[in-house]
Design a protein around this motif. Structure first.
Motif, short mmCIF file in Angstrom:
data_model
loop_
_atom_site.label_atom_id
_atom_site.label_comp_id
_atom_site.label_asym_id
_atom_site.label_seq_id
_atom_site.Cartn_x
_atom_site.Cartn_y
_atom_site.Cartn_z
N ILE A 102 0.86 -1.19 0.00
CA ILE A 102 0.00 0.00 0.00
C ILE A 102 0.89 1.23 0.00
O ILE A 102 1.88 1.29 0.73
N ASN A 103 0.53 2.24 -0.77
CA ASN A 103 1.27 3.48 -0.82
C ASN A 103 0.44 4.58 -0.15
O ASN A 103 -0.51 5.09 -0.75
N ILE A 104 0.77 4.92 1.09
CA ILE A 104 0.04 5.94 1.85
C ILE A 104 0.53 7.32 1.44
O ILE A 104 1.73 7.57 1.39
N ASP A 105 -0.40 8.23 1.18
CA ASP A 105 -0.07 9.59 0.74
C ASP A 105 -0.01 10.58 1.90
O ASP A 105 0.87 11.41 1.97
N ARG A 106 -0.98 10.52 2.82
CA ARG A 106 -1.03 11.49 3.93
C ARG A 106 -2.04 11.02 4.97
O ARG A 106 -2.82 10.12 4.72
N VAL A 107 -2.04 11.69 6.09
CA VAL A 107 -3.05 11.46 7.13
C VAL A 107 -4.25 12.35 6.81
O VAL A 107 -4.08 13.55 6.56
N ASP A 108 -5.43 11.79 6.79
CA ASP A 108 -6.64 12.58 6.55
C ASP A 108 -7.16 13.17 7.86
O ASP A 108 -7.46 14.35 7.94
N HIS A 109 -7.30 12.34 8.88
CA HIS A 109 -7.75 12.83 10.18
C HIS A 109 -7.30 11.88 11.28
O HIS A 109 -6.93 10.74 11.02
N LEU A 110 -7.32 12.37 12.48
CA LEU A 110 -7.07 11.58 13.68
C LEU A 110 -8.33 11.68 14.52
O LEU A 110 -9.12 12.62 14.39
N VAL A 111 -8.50 10.72 15.44
CA VAL A 111 -9.62 10.77 16.37
C VAL A 111 -9.07 10.81 17.79
O VAL A 111 -8.21 10.01 18.14
N LEU A 112 -9.56 11.77 18.57
CA LEU A 112 -9.24 11.83 19.99
C LEU A 112 -10.48 11.45 20.78
O LEU A 112 -11.56 12.00 20.55
N THR A 113 -10.32 10.53 21.71
CA THR A 113 -11.39 10.21 22.64
C THR A 113 -11.26 11.20 23.79
O THR A 113 -10.18 11.33 24.38
N VAL A 114 -12.33 11.92 24.07
CA VAL A 114 -12.30 12.97 25.09
C VAL A 114 -13.44 12.77 26.09
O VAL A 114 -14.44 12.14 25.78
N ALA A 115 -13.26 13.32 27.28
CA ALA A 115 -14.31 13.24 28.29
C ALA A 115 -15.45 14.18 27.96
O ALA A 115 -16.62 13.86 28.16
N ASP A 116 -15.13 15.36 27.42
CA ASP A 116 -16.13 16.39 27.16
C ASP A 116 -15.78 17.08 25.84
O ASP A 116 -14.78 17.82 25.76
N VAL A 117 -16.59 16.87 24.83
CA VAL A 117 -16.32 17.42 23.50
C VAL A 117 -16.29 18.95 23.52
O VAL A 117 -15.41 19.57 22.92
N ASP A 118 -17.23 19.58 24.22
CA ASP A 118 -17.26 21.04 24.30
C ASP A 118 -15.97 21.59 24.88
O ASP A 118 -15.38 22.54 24.36
N ARG A 119 -15.54 21.00 25.99
CA ARG A 119 -14.32 21.47 26.67
C ARG A 119 -13.10 21.27 25.77
O ARG A 119 -12.25 22.16 25.66
N ALA A 120 -13.01 20.13 25.11
CA ALA A 120 -11.88 19.86 24.23
C ALA A 120 -11.86 20.83 23.05
O ALA A 120 -10.82 21.41 22.72
N ALA A 121 -13.01 21.02 22.40
CA ALA A 121 -13.09 21.93 21.25
C ALA A 121 -12.71 23.35 21.66
O ALA A 121 -11.96 24.03 20.94
N GLU A 122 -13.16 23.79 22.81
CA GLU A 122 -12.85 25.14 23.28
C GLU A 122 -11.35 25.30 23.51
O GLU A 122 -10.75 26.31 23.15
N PHE A 123 -10.72 24.30 24.10
CA PHE A 123 -9.27 24.34 24.34
C PHE A 123 -8.49 24.43 23.03
O PHE A 123 -7.63 25.29 22.87
N TYR A 124 -8.79 23.55 22.10
CA TYR A 124 -8.05 23.52 20.84
C TYR A 124 -8.29 24.80 20.02
O TYR A 124 -7.41 25.26 19.31
N GLU A 125 -9.46 25.38 20.17
CA GLU A 125 -9.76 26.63 19.47
C GLU A 125 -9.07 27.81 20.14
O GLU A 125 -8.36 28.58 19.50
N ARG A 126 -9.27 27.95 21.45
CA ARG A 126 -8.74 29.12 22.18
C ARG A 126 -7.23 29.08 22.36
O ARG A 126 -6.55 30.09 22.19
N ILE A 127 -6.70 27.93 22.69
CA ILE A 127 -5.27 27.83 22.99
C ILE A 127 -4.42 27.57 21.75
O ILE A 127 -3.36 28.17 21.58
#
Length: 137
Positions: free
Chosen positions: A2-27
């Motif tokens: 198989i010839n892999i070109d790139r990573v499309d996405h990763l998945v993070l398992t989080v306790a609270d999606v709102d809190r995680a999204a706010e951190f990655y956005e704000r910080i």
């Protein structure tokens, strides 16, 4: 083979999606994206990190999906001193750094911090970018 070109996405398992999204956005300056079914992610450049709540996992999933088990490195073009100041002004504890490390394309200078779930986050800048900026000044 198989010839892999790139990573499309990763998945993070989080306790609270709102809190995680706010951190990655704000910080980290990422933008929040909503997919069909109200699934959310954060995005930057051409990359996406999908955020899955530990209480509502999307199948199929990893064998042991738990919040706080990831170690991610993000590259910035900003001077590390500016990143360090931004983290401090937002009361984000720096675990380590600035320290020299090796990235995919060579020497980097890194800062380490943790997201709200305890994932280890490395923010790095390639050293040749720093040298090019210094030489141009």
């Amino acid at each position: 083979m198989i010839n892999i070109d790139r990573v499309d996405h990763l998945v993070l398992t989080v306790a609270d999606v709102d809190r995680a999204a706010e951190f990655y956005e704000r910080i980290l300056g990422m933008r929040t994206v909503t997919f069909p079914g109200d699934r959310r992610a954060v995005s930057f450049g051409q990359q996406t990190i999908k955020l899955h709540a530990a209480s509502e996992l999307v199948e199929p999933t990893a064998t042991h999906p738990v919040p706080g088990s990831a170690n991610l490195c993000f590259v910035t073009e900003q001077p590390i001193s500016e990143v360090q100041e931004h983290l401090r002004s937002n009361d984000v504890r720096i675990e380590e750094g600035p320290v020299g490390r090796t990235g995919t394309f060579g020497p980097i200078t890194s800062l380490y911090l943790r997201d709200p779930d305890g994932n280890l986050i490395e923010v790095a800048r390639y050293d040749e970018e720093a040298e090019a900026t210094t030489s141009a000044e």
